[in-house]
Write an enzyme that holds these catalytic residues in place. Structure first.
Site, short mmCIF file in Angstrom:
data_model
loop_
_atom_site.label_atom_id
_atom_site.label_comp_id
_atom_site.label_asym_id
_atom_site.label_seq_id
_atom_site.Cartn_x
_atom_site.Cartn_y
_atom_site.Cartn_z
CE LYS A 85 46.08 35.56 41.60
NZ LYS A 85 46.79 36.30 40.64
NE ARG A 137 50.56 39.34 32.71
CZ ARG A 137 50.74 39.04 33.66
NH1 ARG A 137 51.13 37.95 34.30
NH2 ARG A 137 49.74 39.69 34.62
C1 3PG Z 1 49.59 38.33 38.07
O1 3PG Z 1 49.76 37.64 36.97
O2 3PG Z 1 48.89 39.29 37.97
C2 3PG Z 1 50.80 39.13 38.34
O3 3PG Z 1 52.26 38.49 37.17
C3 3PG Z 1 50.96 39.48 39.13
O4 3PG Z 1 51.31 38.45 40.56
P1 3PG Z 1 51.09 37.66 41.68
O5 3PG Z 1 49.10 38.40 41.94
O6 3PG Z 1 51.04 36.75 42.02
O7 3PG Z 1 51.77 39.10 42.89
MG MG Z 2 46.89 36.92 38.36
#
Ligand code: 3PG
Ligand code: MG
Length: 406
Positions: A206, A49
């Site tokens: 997640k 990134r």
């Molecule tokens: C990610 O890593 O998907 C982005 O940087 C967003 O991070 P977050 O899911 O903590 O908002």
């Molecule tokens: Mg992420």
């Protein structure tokens, strides 16, 4: 392939102002980056990134701007500083990549001193109260730092926060940076008329954030493969025990509905046939391969087994377009990396046009050395998936609203 190479120069498809079209000489540019990168022992462990952001920073410097960077890192509690999610390692890494000091400002909301040609990075935006709620006063203080706000964090464009959406509204000028613009153009091109079958592989831990995305993806894709914590919820949905595995009991019903819908549409969501388990979440834990119906009460699923890898390989080879987000196992632990490695290799040798995105996915791509074998690599995780689903990204909408004069 990097996003910049893929971007259609001069395309106005998204209807926002672009940094490339502005004269930034003598201006203070506030660039929202996505420097949410993995940190191990105080050092950046995967810098894809950061690399993707460099062309924009260099363009700003070459254009004669004073550069202020801001980003989030991790998910700290708002309202206080936290060492573990400080951007210090990012500032140090940037300094070495650019060969120029990138000064970290811990207290920056009341103003930042920065000269033309200098680069300052503001400490983690998520230390500020009101960031996630997109507090107007906070957004105004951010906007007051600059002459031009540049939204370049494609990976955070799905978050309507003060540093992505609010600041865009109040800055004297707001525009899209080349990375954001390049990503949007490349993804749009790739997804407009994908070669079929379109296969999506969605893994990672997640579960709750991705299950809704899976619902939309199941309508757009011809086949879905689920992995990681998400797969565990599907394994539970078909009635197999998952022991101590990471899964979400509350989403088992949703997983069942998705399985039924996919079956009805003639595209099963394949459940792993075999899994690799351990009795503790540790790199040294003994890895045991079991049929998916034989996971014991004290065990957790940490990877897919060889029979599952072989099945996925066939689906991947047959695909016309591949979307990959998320690993299928705990690939950071050598004993549980075989599934993600096999998946990465299958993707690398498939003739499908492959699009990959996500922080963990980028780390896996680097770990297994398949960067050159992919069609397109996005810096976005959640943003990438939301875009693929057809959702409006709030930060892009905010840029468009500014261009429309509102
Ligand atoms: C990610 O890593 O998907 C982005 O940087 C967003 O991070 P977050 O899911 O903590 O908002
Ligand atoms: Mg992420």
């Amino acid at each position: 392939m990097c996003p910049q190479q893929n971007s259609k120069k001069g395309s106005d498809a998204f209807g926002y102002a672009k940094m490339q079209d502005l004269d930034v000489s003598g201006k203070r540019l506030l660039i929202r980056e996505d420097f949410n990168v993995p940190i191990v022992n105080g050092q950046v462990s995967s810098d894809a990134r950061i690399h993707a952001a460099l062309p924009t920073i260099r363009l700003a410097l070459e254009g004669g701007a004073a550069v202020i960077l801001m980003s989030h890192l991790g998910r700290p509690a708002e309202g206080r500083f936290e060492e573990a999610t400080s951007l210090r390692p990012v500032a140090e890494h940037l300094t070495s990549l650019l060969g120029q000091t990138v000064r970290l400002e811990r207290n920056w909301l009341d103003g930042v001193t920065v000269e033309t040609g200098e680069i300052v990075i503001c400490e983690n935006v998520r230390f500020n109260r009101g960031e996630k709620a997109n507090d107007e006063q906070l957004a105004r203080r951010m906007a007051a730092l600059c002459d031009v706000f540049v939204m370049d964090a494609f990976g955070t464009a799905h978050r309507a926060h003060a540093s992505t959406v609010g600041v865009c509204r109040y800055a004297p000028l707001a525009c899209a940076g080349p990375l954001l613009d390049g990503e949007l153009n490349a993804l749009q091109q790739a997804l407009e008329q994908p070669a079929r079958p379109l296969l999506a592989i969605v893994g990672g831990s997640k579960v709750s954030t991705k299950l809704t995305m899976l619902e939309s993806l199941s309508d757009r894709t011809d086949q879905l493969i689920v992995g990681g914590g998400i797969a565990n919820t599907f394994i539970a949905a078909v009635g197999y025990p998952v022991g101590k595995s990471l899964y979400e009991p509350g989403l088992v019903g949703a997983a069942k509905a998705l399985l039924a819908k996919a079956r009805h549409a003639g595209a099963d969501i394949p459940i792993p046939q075999d899994v690799v388990v351990a009795s503790e979440f540790s790199a040294d834990a003994e890895a045991i391969t079991r049929p998916v119906d034989s996971v014991r009460e004290n065990e957790m699923i940490l990877d897919i087994g060889p029979a599952t890898c072989a099945r996925y390989h066939e689906l991947i080879i047959a695909a016309g377009t591949l979307i990959w987000n998320g690993p299928v196992g705990v690939f950071e632990f050598p004993g549980f990396s075989a599934g993600t490695r096999a998946l990465a290799r299958s993707i690398a040798c498939s003739n499908a046009f492959s699009i990959a995105g996500g922080g963990d996915t980028l780390a896996a791509i680097d770990q297994f050395g398949i960067r050159e074998d992919l069609g397109y690599i996005s810096t976005g995780g959640g943003a990438f998936l939301e875009y693929v689903e057809g959702k409006v990204l709030p930060a892009v909408a905010a840029l468009q609203a500014r261009a429309g004069g509102s």
